[in-house]
Write an enzyme that holds these catalytic residues in place. Structure first.
Site, mmCIF file in Angstrom:
data_model
loop_
_atom_site.group_PDB
_atom_site.id
_atom_site.type_symbol
_atom_site.label_atom_id
_atom_site.label_comp_id
_atom_site.label_asym_id
_atom_site.label_seq_id
_atom_site.Cartn_x
_atom_site.Cartn_y
_atom_site.Cartn_z
ATOM 1 N N TYR A 145 0.840 -1.204 0.000
ATOM 2 C CA TYR A 145 0.000 0.000 0.000
ATOM 3 C C TYR A 145 0.874 1.254 0.000
ATOM 4 O O TYR A 145 0.699 2.156 -0.829
ATOM 5 C CB TYR A 145 -0.914 -0.009 1.228
ATOM 6 C CG TYR A 145 -1.605 1.307 1.492
ATOM 7 C CD1 TYR A 145 -2.518 1.833 0.586
ATOM 8 C CD2 TYR A 145 -1.336 2.038 2.653
ATOM 9 C CE1 TYR A 145 -3.149 3.049 0.828
ATOM 10 C CE2 TYR A 145 -1.964 3.250 2.909
ATOM 11 C CZ TYR A 145 -2.869 3.746 1.984
ATOM 12 O OH TYR A 145 -3.493 4.946 2.211
ATOM 13 N N ASN A 174 -3.824 10.524 10.065
ATOM 14 C CA ASN A 174 -4.958 9.614 10.308
ATOM 15 C C ASN A 174 -6.268 10.371 10.441
ATOM 16 O O ASN A 174 -6.534 11.000 11.460
ATOM 17 C CB ASN A 174 -4.685 8.788 11.569
ATOM 18 C CG ASN A 174 -3.344 8.087 11.500
ATOM 19 O OD1 ASN A 174 -2.343 8.619 11.962
ATOM 20 N ND2 ASN A 174 -3.311 6.916 10.891
ATOM 21 N N ARG A 212 -0.812 8.087 17.116
ATOM 22 C CA ARG A 212 -1.433 8.541 15.871
ATOM 23 C C ARG A 212 -1.767 10.022 15.988
ATOM 24 O O ARG A 212 -2.150 10.510 17.055
ATOM 25 C CB ARG A 212 -2.706 7.740 15.566
ATOM 26 C CG ARG A 212 -2.457 6.257 15.277
ATOM 27 C CD ARG A 212 -1.666 6.071 14.014
ATOM 28 N NE ARG A 212 -1.364 4.684 13.712
ATOM 29 C CZ ARG A 212 -0.206 4.092 13.986
ATOM 30 N NH1 ARG A 212 0.754 4.771 14.606
ATOM 31 N NH2 ARG A 212 0.011 2.837 13.637
#
Length: 314
Positions: A145, A174, A212
């Site tokens: 990916y 994110n 994140r």
């Protein structure tokens, strides 16, 4: 303007479509519905400035027919987005994210249309820098990916340098918010919220110390649109994030407020994990005067409210 959004029925795509319509543009959304959902765009169905086209960017004839109407700008968001799926089936990710991107770029080149390419923070090498990850930070394709996104980035920027085509690459961190799927991978906030509303345990991959940088969907859409409409972004690569990171352990506690309901399970792809994701968006701030407006706490509250209204079993 007359604008095409590939992947327009997807999570981020639908927010881009919504803002473009509110700004008075005509918008066509192209999506094969492999990741996108019709429910994401049903509110635009009666808008005379909106057109949905079901089609696949891998099919050159389909892309050619879509472009026959003529566009002023293309936001290319269509992609395979699941890291584990790319590890299990790299060909599909390559064909969507590289070959499909080539098809869209070629149509843009032939018609002289600016294109924005949506990449990802998952292309970066792991970093512990408290200043955050900037656009000059090393990259590491730790999954097909990430590799396919890097290939798409390189193709997109090559058309800027080789043909003078206005293109821009964006790497949002994110992103979360209403309309994000709460199954599969990548929707950790939505998954945690839905499980919390059901009274279920919150499962964390690994030890949960990985962090994140969580960007609310409407802030992401605002950034994407600014990068596409501002000529100062042409030929540039731009990050966007909140500028603050949170560990997955902390995120789970913020959502459920009960440590006894937080469980740790074996990681499904530890080889592709980035331990610390913290965005440095100084370039976007200085170049586009962009910065996020929604705090993590407010974003979680808005997302929780939306999921509760939708029903936790949907």
């Amino acid at each position: 303007m007359n604008i095409l959004v590939t992947g327009g029925a997807g999570f981020i795509g639908r927010w881009v479509v919504k803002k473009l319509l509110l700004d008075g543009h005509r918008v066509a959304a192209l999506d094969d519905l492999s990741n996108g959902r019709l429910m994401n765009i049903e509110e635009f169905g009666d808008n005379p400035d909106f057109l949905f086209i079901e089609g696949d960017i891998k099919e050159r004839e389909v892309v050619g027919k879509v472009f026959a109407g003529g566009f002023d700008l293309v936001y290319h968001l269509a992609a395979s987005i699941n890291v584990q799926d790319s590890i299990d089936d790299p060909r599909t990710t390559y064909e969507n994210d590289v070959a499909g991107t080539f098809n869209v770029l070629e149509e843009c080149r032939q018609q002289g249309i600016k294109m924005l390419f949506m990449s990802t923070c998952m292309v970066y090498e792991r970093s512990l820098d408290e200043a955050g990850i900037s656009e000059v930070h090393p990259v590491k394709p730790a999954s097909p990916y990430a590799a396919s996104k890097l290939a798409g980035e390189a193709l997109t920027l090559s058309y800027y340098y080789a043909y003078g085509l206005p293109t821009v690459v964006v790497r949002p961190f994110n992103t979360y918010g209403p309309f994000q799927k709460s199954s599969g991978e990548g929707g950790v906030v939505a998954i945690f919220i839905r499980r919390n509303l059901r009274g279920e345990d919150l499962n964390i991959y690994g030890d949960g110390t990985q962090t994140r940088d969580l960007l609310y969907a409407e802030d992401c859409a605002d950034f994407v649109i600014k990068a596409g409409t501002d000529s100062r972004a042409d030929g540039q690569l731009l990050n966007a994030g909140l500028g603050k990171d949170v560990s997955i352990n902390e995120l789970a506690y913020i959502i459920c407020k009960d440590k006894n309901r937080i469980k740790h399970v074996p990681h499904i792809h530890p080889q592709s994990e980035i331990q610390k994701l913290l965005c440095n968006y100084d370039k976007a701030r200085s170049l586009l005067s962009w910065q996020p407006r929604i705090s993590l706490e407010e974003g979680i509250a808005r997302t929780s409210e939306w999921i509760a209204v939708q029903g936790v079993n949907r």
